[in-house]
Each structure stands twice: as structure tokens, then as C-alpha cells.
Scaffold this motif. Structure first.
Motif, PDB file in Angstrom:
ATOM      1  N   CYS A 287      34.789  42.210  43.847  1.00 26.18           N
ATOM      2  CA  CYS A 287      36.308  42.627  43.392  1.00 26.18           C
ATOM      3  C   CYS A 287      36.406  41.764  41.728  1.00 26.18           C
ATOM      4  O   CYS A 287      37.592  42.929  40.427  1.00 26.18           O
TER       5      CYS A 287
ATOM      6  N   ARG B 273      42.582  44.066  53.837  1.00 26.82           N
ATOM      7  CA  ARG B 273      42.377  43.832  52.576  1.00 26.82           C
ATOM      8  C   ARG B 273      40.927  44.316  52.125  1.00 26.82           C
ATOM      9  O   ARG B 273      41.447  45.548  50.468  1.00 26.82           O
ATOM     10  N   ARG B 274      39.577  45.029  52.445  1.00 27.67           N
ATOM     11  CA  ARG B 274      38.974  45.715  52.045  1.00 27.67           C
ATOM     12  C   ARG B 274      39.121  47.401  52.209  1.00 27.67           C
ATOM     13  O   ARG B 274      39.242  47.558  50.704  1.00 27.67           O
TER      14      ARG B 274
ATOM     15  N   VAL C   2      41.738  47.991  48.464  1.00 25.67           N
ATOM     16  CA  VAL C   2      41.036  47.687  47.865  1.00 25.67           C
ATOM     17  C   VAL C   2      40.536  48.793  47.261  1.00 25.67           C
ATOM     18  O   VAL C   2      40.218  49.384  46.408  1.00 25.67           O
TER      19      VAL C   2
ATOM     20  N   VAL D 244      45.652  46.827  43.652  1.00 26.30           N
ATOM     21  CA  VAL D 244      43.903  46.107  43.522  1.00 26.30           C
ATOM     22  C   VAL D 244      44.323  44.346  43.936  1.00 26.30           C
ATOM     23  O   VAL D 244      43.760  43.636  43.840  1.00 26.30           O
TER      24      VAL D 244
ATOM     25  N   THR E 238      45.283  42.162  46.231  1.00 25.71           N
ATOM     26  CA  THR E 238      44.713  41.971  47.294  1.00 25.71           C
ATOM     27  C   THR E 238      43.272  41.222  46.849  1.00 25.71           C
ATOM     28  O   THR E 238      42.267  40.933  47.783  1.00 25.71           O
ATOM     29  N   ALA E 239      42.549  41.396  45.344  1.00 25.15           N
ATOM     30  CA  ALA E 239      40.827  41.169  44.923  1.00 25.15           C
ATOM     31  C   ALA E 239      41.176  39.476  45.026  1.00 25.15           C
ATOM     32  O   ALA E 239      40.754  38.705  45.412  1.00 25.15           O
TER      33      ALA E 239
ATOM     34  N   THR F 162      38.774  37.003  47.276  1.00 26.03           N
ATOM     35  CA  THR F 162      38.383  36.327  46.721  1.00 26.03           C
ATOM     36  C   THR F 162      38.417  34.416  47.024  1.00 26.03           C
ATOM     37  O   THR F 162      37.377  33.833  47.375  1.00 26.03           O
TER      38      THR F 162
ATOM     39  N   ASN G  91      38.043  32.254  41.096  1.00 28.60           N
ATOM     40  CA  ASN G  91      39.665  33.314  40.970  1.00 28.60           C
ATOM     41  C   ASN G  91      39.829  33.558  39.146  1.00 28.60           C
ATOM     42  O   ASN G  91      40.287  34.383  38.779  1.00 28.60           O
TER      43      ASN G  91
ATOM     44  N   MET H  58      36.949  35.680  38.355  1.00 32.33           N
ATOM     45  CA  MET H  58      37.291  37.326  38.935  1.00 32.33           C
ATOM     46  C   MET H  58      38.558  37.776  37.990  1.00 32.33           C
ATOM     47  O   MET H  58      37.959  38.850  37.821  1.00 32.33           O
TER      48      MET H  58
ATOM     49  N   LEU I 155      31.847  49.335  46.604  1.00 27.34           N
ATOM     50  CA  LEU I 155      32.472  47.935  47.291  1.00 27.34           C
ATOM     51  C   LEU I 155      32.920  48.962  48.684  1.00 27.34           C
ATOM     52  O   LEU I 155      32.770  47.714  49.763  1.00 27.34           O
TER      53      LEU I 155
ATOM     54  N   LEU J 214      31.559  44.906  49.986  1.00 28.94           N
ATOM     55  CA  LEU J 214      32.617  44.301  50.027  1.00 28.94           C
ATOM     56  C   LEU J 214      33.036  44.155  51.687  1.00 28.94           C
ATOM     57  O   LEU J 214      33.522  44.920  52.020  1.00 28.94           O
TER      58      LEU J 214
END
Length: 234
Positions: free
Chosen positions: A20, A81-82, A85, A122, A125-126, A130, A143, A146, A188, A192
Motif C-alpha cells: 500500500c 478492495r484488492r 487498488v 487508491v 482503499t489502501a 492497512t 497507517n 503507509m 500488487l 496483495l
């Protein structure tokens, strides 16, 4: 020693934070790079841009980012979510290629607005990934780590602009923004994980438990509201 210091769940947590972080670095670069190239755009004789026009083009990207951020939650609920991103990073990377090829200021503004949709998708969602994959006592720290990628990307844009702009012009800075498509998106795609909460909402319970064991040491993941109707794939 490494295994003792970083058990499996901790390694999974760090992997998610790192991926992320990389996505946010790319976002920071793509958003800040326009400010770095504005002086060169104003000197670009074929376009005869005024400061007001250059400022307006910059605002189009922010508007697109606003729309993307507002839609990110709904998109993530449908695609996961994957995937959100992945699609977002690929989207704004392709938009940067379009900006590098823009024949007129109008097209540049349009491509910046379209790229902003991916940029806006991005960040929220990241953050969600996280937080979900972090131990409760490390969520704020992870967080923050990231999200620091945003500043790293902005610094990278400024540092690269100093030697490259005078020699190659503004288009090369946009071409650099295409690199995430070949450097970050494959990582990713490979590493991810999907959100365990999304998998549970989809009825994919075995996959959700596997993700929870690997990335959260079996901690219950935040649950998503159930969907109306049967899960997809049945």
C-alpha cells in the motif's frame, strides 16, 4: 531469527503495509508532478498557456480525485478492495501516458481529470486494507507509515524534475508516471490480499479464513454488511 522477530502474521502485515505504501508513493508522484512541470508548461511556446489556464488544468486532476474518492467505497464493495487498488493504480498510470501524449492543453486537462479518478480510488482503499490487516495496537502506526508514501512520491517528483525538465521537457515527467504499471501493479497482483471482510460478505468463507490466518493471525476481520441475494459465483 527473522521468523522469531517477525512471525507469519506480522510478515503478512508488513507486506500489506509495504504494498500500500508503494501504491501511495505512485499516487503522490502523479498528483504532485503537475506542480513540478507548471513552469515548463508556461514556457512551452506551442501552447501559449497563461498562469490562469495552467492553474485550471491542475484543478481538473483534483476534481477527478474527489469524484474517485467518493466512489471508491461503492466500487470496493462490488469489486473488492484488492481489485479496486489494482484498477486504480493501472488507471492513473495509463492516464499519465495519455498526459505525456496530450496534443493540446485541453486534452491534458481531460487526461488529468480522468487520472484523478484513479488517484482518488487508491487512498481510501489502501487505508482500509492497512487497517484491516494490522494488529489493533499498530493500526495508527502502520497507517501513518503507509500514508507517508504520499510525501515520498511528491519529493521524488521534485527531485527528478530538477535534472530532467531542463533537458527533456515536461513530457518525460509524465512518462515516468507510467512506470507503476510495469513495476508496482505486478507486485500488487501477486502479493496483495483481498479483504477478509469482503470475502465473507461474498460467502467465500474458506478464502476469508485463509486470509485472516495469514495476515491477521486469526483475528476477526471487520465484517461487511451482507449482500442482497445469493453470493456471486453460485
Amino acid at each position: 531469527m527473522t521468523t522469531a522477530l517477525f512471525p507469519r502474521a506480522r510478515r503478512g502485515e508488513l507486506l500489506v503495509v509495504g504494498l500500500c505504501f508503494a501504491a501511495i508513493v505512485c499516487e503522490g508522484y502523479d498528483l504532485i508532478v503537475y506542480g513540478a512541470v507548471v513552469p515548463e508548461l508556461l514556457r512551452y511556446e506551442p501552447w501559449h498557456l497563461t498562469p490562469t489556464e495552467a492553474g485550471a488544468i491542475g484543478s481538473y486532476g483534483l476534481f477527478g480525485m474527489l469524484v474517485g474518492a467518493l466512489c471508491a467505497g461503492a466500487v470496493a464493495d462490488v469489486l473488492g478492495r484488492r481489485r479496486t487498488v489494482l484498477i486504480s493504480v493501472a488507471w492513473f498510470s495509463l492516464a499519465m501516458a495519455a498526459c505525456a501524449l496530450a496534443p493540446t492543453p485541453g486534452w491534458l486537462g481531460l487526461f488529468r481529470a480522468l487520472g484523478g479518478l484513479g488517484l482518488g480510488g487508491v487512498m481510501p482503499t489502501a487505508i482500509a486494507l492497512t487497517v484491516e490487516c494490522s494488529a489493533p495496537h499498530r493500526r495508527s502506526l502502520n497507517n501513518a507509515l503507509m500514508f507517508s508514501g504520499y510525501s515520498v512520491g511528491g519529493i521524488l517528483a521534485a527531485v527528478l524534475a530538477m535534472p530532467l525538465l531542463p533537458r527533456y521537457g515536461f513530457r518525460v515527467m509524465f512518462w515516468i508516471g507510467v512506470l507503476p504499471l510495469v513495476l508496482v501493479v505486478p507486485l500488487l497482483w501477486r502479493y496483495l490480499p483481498e479483504s477478509a471482510a469482503f470475502l465473507r460478505a461474498e460467502g467465500r468463507l474458506a478464502e476469508a479464513e485463509a486470509v485472516a490466518r495469514r495476515f491477521t493471525a486469526g483475528r476477526p476481520a471487520p465484517t461487511a454488511p451482507p449482500r442482497a441475494g445469493p453470493p456471486r459465483g453460485r
